[in-house]
Write a protein that holds these residues in place. Structure first.
Motif, PDB file in Angstrom:
ATOM      1  N   ARG A 158      35.940  29.882  41.387  1.00 41.22           N
ATOM      2  CA  ARG A 158      37.188  29.566  40.680  1.00 41.22           C
ATOM      3  C   ARG A 158      37.887  28.442  41.439  1.00 41.22           C
ATOM      4  O   ARG A 158      38.307  28.623  42.577  1.00 41.22           O
ATOM      5  N   ILE A 181      41.840  32.361  43.397  1.00 41.20           N
ATOM      6  CA  ILE A 181      41.195  31.051  43.537  1.00 41.20           C
ATOM      7  C   ILE A 181      40.271  31.040  44.754  1.00 41.20           C
ATOM      8  O   ILE A 181      40.588  31.595  45.798  1.00 41.20           O
ATOM      9  N   TYR A 191      30.479  23.959  37.252  1.00 41.48           N
ATOM     10  CA  TYR A 191      31.660  24.772  37.573  1.00 41.48           C
ATOM     11  C   TYR A 191      32.589  24.798  36.359  1.00 41.48           C
ATOM     12  O   TYR A 191      33.083  23.758  35.940  1.00 41.48           O
ATOM     13  N   ASP A 207      35.087  27.533  35.768  1.00 44.17           N
ATOM     14  CA  ASP A 207      36.314  28.312  35.945  1.00 44.17           C
ATOM     15  C   ASP A 207      37.311  27.482  36.750  1.00 44.17           C
ATOM     16  O   ASP A 207      37.325  27.513  37.979  1.00 44.17           O
ATOM     17  N   GLU A 264      46.942  33.467  41.078  1.00 46.36           N
ATOM     18  CA  GLU A 264      45.581  33.391  40.555  1.00 46.36           C
ATOM     19  C   GLU A 264      44.597  33.717  41.677  1.00 46.36           C
ATOM     20  O   GLU A 264      44.898  33.544  42.844  1.00 46.36           O
ATOM     21  N   ASN A 321      30.342  30.626  39.333  1.00 47.02           N
ATOM     22  CA  ASN A 321      31.471  31.547  39.209  1.00 47.02           C
ATOM     23  C   ASN A 321      32.578  31.266  40.226  1.00 47.02           C
ATOM     24  O   ASN A 321      33.483  32.061  40.400  1.00 47.02           O
TER      25      ASN A 321
END
Length: 124
Positions: free
Chosen positions: A5, A49, A28, A30, A47, A3
Motif C-alpha cells: 500500500r 500504509i 502496484y 493499492d 490509513e 499488495n
C-alpha cells in the motif's frame, strides 16, 4: 509485491497521476494520494500504509519535513520512503539521505527506475 500500500505525495496533480500510472504499470495498484506533507501525515495516521513516495518541493510541509516527521515517529520511523524530485545537485541528495529517505529519484524518471528502487528497498 503488488499488495504493497503506497502513499504518493506531490502537490502537482499531474505528477501524482504520472506516479500513479507508473506504479500501476509496474504492478502496484493499492495507492493513496496526498497533496503535501501535512496531508500525508494525516493519511499515515488513519490509513494502513506500507511505503511512501514523496516530492520535495511542496507548500505547507515539504518532503524533507515530511521525512523528518516520519523518522521522528515511533510508529512510522522504519517506513520505507523514496523521494522523487527535480533537485539533482549532490548536496540536496545527500541532505535527503541524511534526513532518512531510503531512495532518491531525479525527475524525469522511467517506470523501470521506480520499480527497481521500490524492489531494492523492500528486499533490503
Amino acid at each position: 509485491m503488488a499488495n504493497l500500500r503506497i502513499l504518493t505525495v506531490d502537490d502537482n496533480p499531474t505528477m501524482r497521476r504520472i506516479i500513479l500510472n507508473t506504479l500501476r504499470r509496474v504492478g502496484y495498484t493499492d495507492i493513496i494520494e496526498a497533496s503535501n506533507g501535512k496531508d500525508a501525515l494525516a493519511k499515515l495516521k488513519v490509513e494502513d500504509i506500507d511505503f511512501v513516495i514523496t516530492d520535495w518541493d511542496m507548500p505547507e510541509m515539504n518532503g524533507l519535513e515530511l521525512v523528518s516527521n516520519i523518522r521522528k515517529s515511533d510508529e512510522f520511523k522504519s517506513m520505507p520512503v523514496i523521494m522523487i524530485s527535480t533537485r539533482s545537485i549532490k548536496e540536496d541528495i545527500v541532505e535527503a539521505l541524511k534526513t532518512g529517505v531510503n531512495g532518491y529519484i531525479i525527475k524525469p524518471f522511467t517506470p523501470d527506475t521506480l520499480k527497481e528502487k521500490i524492489e531494492q528497498i523492500i528486499s533490503d
